[in-house]
Design a protein around this motif. Structure first.
Motif, short mmCIF file in Angstrom:
data_model
loop_
_atom_site.label_atom_id
_atom_site.label_comp_id
_atom_site.label_asym_id
_atom_site.label_seq_id
_atom_site.Cartn_x
_atom_site.Cartn_y
_atom_site.Cartn_z
N ASP A 37 1.01 -1.47 -0.11
CA ASP A 37 -0.27 -0.08 -0.23
C ASP A 37 0.75 1.40 0.41
O ASP A 37 0.55 2.36 0.05
CB ASP A 37 -1.01 -0.48 1.17
N ILE A 38 2.02 1.29 0.25
CA ILE A 38 3.21 2.34 -0.40
C ILE A 38 2.24 2.98 -1.05
O ILE A 38 3.17 4.04 -1.44
CB ILE A 38 4.87 2.11 0.33
N GLY A 39 2.28 2.26 -2.34
CA GLY A 39 2.35 2.84 -3.47
C GLY A 39 1.08 3.86 -3.86
O GLY A 39 1.02 4.07 -4.52
N ASN A 40 0.43 3.82 -2.56
CA ASN A 40 -0.97 4.61 -2.26
C ASN A 40 -0.18 6.21 -2.62
O ASN A 40 -1.03 7.64 -2.55
CB ASN A 40 -2.01 4.17 -1.28
N LEU A 41 1.09 6.37 -2.00
CA LEU A 41 1.65 7.61 -1.55
C LEU A 41 2.06 8.72 -2.51
O LEU A 41 3.03 8.71 -2.36
CB LEU A 41 2.64 8.06 -0.47
N ILE B 12 6.42 1.04 -5.32
CA ILE B 12 7.28 1.84 -4.92
C ILE B 12 7.70 2.23 -6.30
O ILE B 12 7.62 4.21 -6.59
CB ILE B 12 8.50 1.12 -4.34
N ARG B 13 6.97 1.42 -7.55
CA ARG B 13 7.37 2.45 -8.78
C ARG B 13 5.99 3.14 -8.76
O ARG B 13 6.30 3.89 -10.22
CB ARG B 13 7.77 1.69 -10.16
N ASN B 14 5.09 3.52 -8.19
CA ASN B 14 4.07 4.19 -8.09
C ASN B 14 4.62 5.58 -7.51
O ASN B 14 3.53 6.33 -7.85
CB ASN B 14 2.73 3.61 -7.82
#
Length: 300
Positions: A209-213, A234-236
């Motif tokens: 869910d770190i990709g939400n940031l 993380i690529r998000n």
């Protein structure tokens, strides 16, 4: 009319009480804060033009010593209070919770101790709270946008109440005594631009869910006990400029295209990635990096 004339004297009395209860080692207040001058002309004081009430109190770097007296709670129009880089100590008094117009509080680099009081939660206009480099414990109110609690004595888990910080942009908790995992609720605070929690004892793994940031620009997690793999999500984080997870127990495959996305962002042409002292494998360790735009990338 009489009431309007008396109100500035309330501020004068409050500041004179403050002056008499602290040690002014450089005589800055002794020479400036006198009844011969308007309070609006005193050193470190700024007033509103309309009603001549004190709006800004900036006494930073003045070598002041003592406790913060309760009389400051009578500065009812105060918007900004900066007492940083002095030698204030002791606890917060409840009277300071009456300053309902405050937007900025900077008490960093002092010797304040005890718990961050619950009445901070009533100061719902505060956007910037800087309490770094003190001896404080506890958490702060959820209205804050910029929260700096670096170099304190906060221990235990990062509280789940942090999910209430809906406007939080900057979170600094470096060099405390935090433990446990990074709570999942942090990944729901989409306004975050910076997370800085190095030099703690955090464990567990980073969640996908770190990709939400997607607004995140700086992620500093070094010198903790994090483990597991860095999630592909993380690529998000296309706006990420600094990514430092060095000195953890992270492992797994770390491919070039994951970190390449950190450099390929429209708002910046350079970045910093540090992966030092982990156990990564994958193409990131061997592939050429010349086409990427990092200022620094550190593996060893």
């Amino acid at each position: 009319l009489r009431h309007d004339c008396e109100e500035p004297h309330t501020d004068q009395h409050a500041l004179l009480a403050f002056k008499h209860q602290i040690i002014d080692s450089h005589n800055i207040l002794a020479n400036s804060w006198t009844t011969n001058n308007s309070v609006c002309n005193w050193a470190g004081v700024s007033c509103a033009a309309k009603h001549q009430r004190v709006r800004v109190l900036d006494l930073s770097n003045m070598g002041l010593i003592g406790t913060i007296p309760p009389q400051l709670g009578n500065l009812s129009f105060l918007v900004s209070r900066n007492l940083s880089h002095n030698n204030f100590q002791g606890h917060f008094t409840w009277e300071l919770g009456r300053l309902s117009h405050l937007k900025l509080i900077d008490l960093s680099f002092n010797f304040l101790n005890g718990k961050i009081p619950s009445w901070f939660g009533r100061l719902d206009k505060v956007l910037h709270l800087n309490l770094r480099n003190n001896n404080l414990k506890g958490v702060s109110p959820p209205s804050i946008a910029n929260l700096d609690l670096n170099f304190n004595l906060i221990h235990g888990n990062i509280p789940h109440e942090i999910s209430k910080f809906l406007n939080l942009r900057i979170l600094r908790l470096a060099r405390n005594q935090l433990s446990g995992s990074i709570p999942a609720v942090i990944y729901n605070i989409s306004s975050l631009r910076m997370i800085s929690v190095p030099h703690n004892h955090l464990s567990g793994s980073l969640q996908k869910d770190i990709g939400n940031l997607t607004e995140l620009k700086k992620l500093l997690l070094y010198d903790n006990n994090l483990e597991g793999e860095i999630p592909q999500d993380i690529r998000n984080l296309q706006k990420l400029e600094i990514f430092d997870v060095s000195m953890n127990n992270l492992s797994g495959a770390l491919e070039l295209n994951m970190l390449g996305s950190l450099a390929d962002k429209p708002t910046s042409t350079s970045g910093l990635v540090s992966l030092t002292a982990n156990s990564f494998v994958g193409s990131i360790l061997t592939a050429p990096l010349l086409r990427y735009e990092f200022d620094f990338i550190i593996f060893i």
